[in-house]
Design a protein around this motif. Structure first.
Motif, PDB file in Angstrom:
ATOM      1  N   THR A   1       0.837  -1.201   0.000  1.00 57.32           N
ATOM      2  CA  THR A   1       0.000   0.000   0.000  1.00 57.32           C
ATOM      3  C   THR A   1       0.875   1.256   0.000  1.00 57.32           C
ATOM      4  O   THR A   1       0.407   2.332  -0.359  1.00 57.32           O
ATOM      5  N   GLU A   2       2.122   1.110   0.427  1.00 59.41           N
ATOM      6  CA  GLU A   2       3.012   2.273   0.441  1.00 59.41           C
ATOM      7  C   GLU A   2       3.355   2.707  -0.980  1.00 59.41           C
ATOM      8  O   GLU A   2       3.262   1.915  -1.917  1.00 59.41           O
ATOM      9  N   ASP A   3       3.804   3.977  -1.098  1.00 63.39           N
ATOM     10  CA  ASP A   3       4.274   4.466  -2.392  1.00 63.39           C
ATOM     11  C   ASP A   3       3.215   4.285  -3.489  1.00 63.39           C
ATOM     12  O   ASP A   3       3.515   3.838  -4.588  1.00 63.39           O
TER      13      ASP A   3
ATOM     14  N   GLY B   1       3.350   0.865  -4.595  1.00 58.88           N
ATOM     15  CA  GLY B   1       4.643   0.421  -5.108  1.00 58.88           C
ATOM     16  C   GLY B   1       4.972   0.911  -6.505  1.00 58.88           C
ATOM     17  O   GLY B   1       5.612   0.206  -7.290  1.00 58.88           O
ATOM     18  N   VAL B   2       4.558   2.160  -6.812  1.00 60.52           N
ATOM     19  CA  VAL B   2       4.786   2.644  -8.183  1.00 60.52           C
ATOM     20  C   VAL B   2       6.276   2.756  -8.532  1.00 60.52           C
ATOM     21  O   VAL B   2       6.653   2.547  -9.691  1.00 60.52           O
ATOM     22  N   HIS B   3       7.115   3.049  -7.523  1.00 61.84           N
ATOM     23  CA  HIS B   3       8.555   3.132  -7.797  1.00 61.84           C
ATOM     24  C   HIS B   3       9.236   1.773  -7.702  1.00 61.84           C
ATOM     25  O   HIS B   3      10.439   1.671  -7.927  1.00 61.84           O
ATOM     26  N   LEU B   4       8.480   0.752  -7.300  1.00 60.68           N
ATOM     27  CA  LEU B   4       9.069  -0.584  -7.164  1.00 60.68           C
ATOM     28  C   LEU B   4       8.767  -1.426  -8.402  1.00 60.68           C
ATOM     29  O   LEU B   4       9.672  -1.889  -9.100  1.00 60.68           O
TER      30      LEU B   4
ATOM     31  N   SER C   1       6.819   7.420   2.640  1.00 56.80           N
ATOM     32  CA  SER C   1       7.047   6.612   1.440  1.00 56.80           C
ATOM     33  C   SER C   1       7.001   7.503   0.210  1.00 56.80           C
ATOM     34  O   SER C   1       6.749   8.703   0.298  1.00 56.80           O
ATOM     35  N   GLY C   2       7.249   6.897  -0.949  1.00 60.06           N
ATOM     36  CA  GLY C   2       7.252   7.663  -2.200  1.00 60.06           C
ATOM     37  C   GLY C   2       8.550   8.416  -2.376  1.00 60.06           C
ATOM     38  O   GLY C   2       9.573   8.058  -1.804  1.00 60.06           O
ATOM     39  N   GLY C   3       8.499   9.480  -3.152  1.00 66.02           N
ATOM     40  CA  GLY C   3       9.728  10.189  -3.504  1.00 66.02           C
ATOM     41  C   GLY C   3      10.323   9.550  -4.738  1.00 66.02           C
ATOM     42  O   GLY C   3      10.084   8.373  -5.007  1.00 66.02           O
TER      43      GLY C   3
END
Lengths: 401, 106
Positions: A306-308, A311-314, B16-18
């Motif tokens: 659910t983070e990011d 997980g868009v950057h993962l 998170s993110g960045g």
């Protein structure tokens, strides 16, 4: 259109088409997923209300079928416009006389501002287009980076700026205190100075600057939802842009490029070479404090989180690696065949905003057939690339709503 | 928050993110009823201000065109708040940055 003062482009440089430009632009906009840029809107005279447009599709056909028809017409018209813009640009750049008659907004314009450590944008304007470098490395790197992105889009895709009609490219530097990030705020890129312990200034990497502008390009073309797989595609396409601009400026072909995103961003204290590796996702860093690069390269490693934003950057590692495999299989300059194929998919807005990996893969294959013919070596290399990362192309079902 | 004597207040923060996609996390345990130092007393006060601020803030999503921005989540003994970076201000930001250890001390 004002008859006494027509736009210079229509007055002085009539364009000859089988389909008149105003009709083409109207067709391109008929599915509602694309709005003609300002320069093109002048071709539409008088403007045609969507409900009045005369479209093929006999009465009695289902709404879904009408939607499909509009979508097909619009996609083809956008394809034609894209090609047409490219040809026009070609003529304009080879003949200085014609270049002067071109759309007056179609030129490079940059403004760099200094937030002076505040977390607010844009800050004080410190360097505008054409002004000499100043005594601030971050300002100059941001200025040069935006110039590189502009040149890349203009040279490779015959596109003036992010919106295709000369949008002013803006950047803010010195955002926040020791700020460990760079982002796109919907109107401009914003760069932090980094903390100096883990991250150097975010202007130190051209691929990061171009990545942020890649988000801008997507906003003006196919604005993929920033969540889950469509979000990971948004991230991946921004990484592709980051890598390609860097390769374009360095004159590196696919075989000799690093395929790293954010090289030079880590300080010497960090055990790592970059933020991400398109060649080998998951290997960009392995550090006692930061941990190990978590990116998967294939669907087998897909991360549910659910983070990011999911997980868009993962999970962007998966389409990133597919692009790398495709571009290196073709050889030569990655921005030419592979890059323009990716660009055409987003620029023609053939994708729904919530496209997942499978739908995106299918659109790249359709684009490969349009650009290079069915069964071409290029299409086969693309099939293999998607297969290698475990993404199965999905034929998009016609869905109304 | 339940202020039962000897019951610690546990605050968990994640950013998170960045563009780097790296999540930073941290935990702070406070003892509102029996702080062991003057410093802890100030953190308890700040935590209470932060919580009041977060509860008062309207549920507002991050501006939709933001890309690569940080997203914060703060958990006070199970009471969760998610805040976009640009909207995390005041005591809540001071507390959150302290807990994940950023900005780094100079």
């Amino acid at each position: 259109m004002d008859k006494e003062n027509p736009p210079p482009a229509t007055r002085s440089h009539p364009r000859h088409h089988a389909v008149p430009p105003y009709l083409l632009v109207s067709m391109a906009a008929c599915d509602g997923v694309w709005e003609a840029p300002e320069a093109m809107r002048e071709f539409i005279a008088p403007p045609v209300a969507p409900e009045d447009r005369d479209l093929p599709g006999a009465p009695g056909q289902s709404a879904g079928s009408d939607f499909e028809t509009r979508s097909r017409i619009a996609t083809r018209a956008r394809q034609t416009l894209l090609l047409d813009q490219a040809l026009l640009h070609e003529r304009a750049t080879t003949h200085a006389d014609i270049a002067r008659l071109m759309d007056p907004t179609g030129r490079l314009a940059r403004i760099i501002s200094d937030a002076q450590g505040a977390e607010s944008t844009p800050g004080n304007p410190v360097r505008a287009e054409g002004e000499s470098p100043i005594q601030d490395l971050d300002v100059n790197r941001a200025y040069d980076g935006l110039g590189a992105v502009y040149e890349f889009l203009a040279d490779m895709f015959k596109r003036s700026s992010l919106d295709g009609s000369g949008l002013v490219l803006r950047g803010t530097v010195h955002y926040g205190q020791y700020y460990d990030n760079a982002f796109w705020d919907g109107t401009q890129m914003v760069m932090g100075d980094g903390d100096g312990e883990v991250f150097n200034s975010f202007t130190s990497s051209l691929s990061v600057i171009a990545h942020e502008l890649g988000h801008g390009l997507l906003q003006y073309t196919t604005n993929l939802d920033y969540q889950g797989q469509s979000g990971a595609l948004n991230e991946s396409i921004a990484d592709v842009m980051g890598a390609l601009v860097e390769q374009f400026v360095a004159g590196q072909d696919a075989a000799s490029a690093s395929w790293l995103i954010g090289e030079g961003l880590f300080t010497d204290a960090v055990h790592g070479v970059a933020l991400r590796s398109m060649a080998a996702p998951g290997t960009a860093y392995d550090d006692p404090i930061l941990g190990k690069d978590p990116q998967p390269a294939t669907m087998a490693g897909y991360l549910d989180t659910t983070e990011d934003n999911g997980g868009v950057h993962l999970n962007s590692g998966i389409p990133n690696h597919a692009f790398y495999l495709f571009a290196t299989a073709l050889g030569g300059n990655a921005w030419e065949t592979a890059g323009s194929l990716w660009f055409n998919v987003i620029a023609t807005r053939a994708l729904p905003q919530d496209a997942d990996f499978g739908i995106f893969a299918e659109q790249t294959l359709l684009q490969a057939r349009r650009d290079h013919g069915a069964g071409s070596a290029i299409e086969l290399a693309l099939v293999e690339a998607w297969d290698a990362v475990g993404v199965h192309p999905v034929v998009q079902e016609a869905v109304n709503e | 928050m339940n202020e039962v004597p000897d019951e610690p207040l546990v605050i968990r923060v994640a950013r998170s993110g960045g563009v780097a996609g790296m999540t930073r996390t941290g935990t702070l345990e406070l003892h509102p009823q029996s702080p062991t130092s003057g410093q802890e007393t100030s953190w308890v006060a700040l935590a209470q201000e932060a919580l009041a601020e977060l509860r008062a803030a309207k549920e507002s999503a991050a501006p939709s065109q933001l890309r690569d921005s940080f997203m914060w989540s703060l958990d006070f003994d199970g009471e969760k708040h998610s805040v976009a970076d640009a909207l995390l201000t005041g005591p809540a930001r001071t507390l959150a940055e302290h807990i994940i250890g950023t900005p780094l001390p100079r």
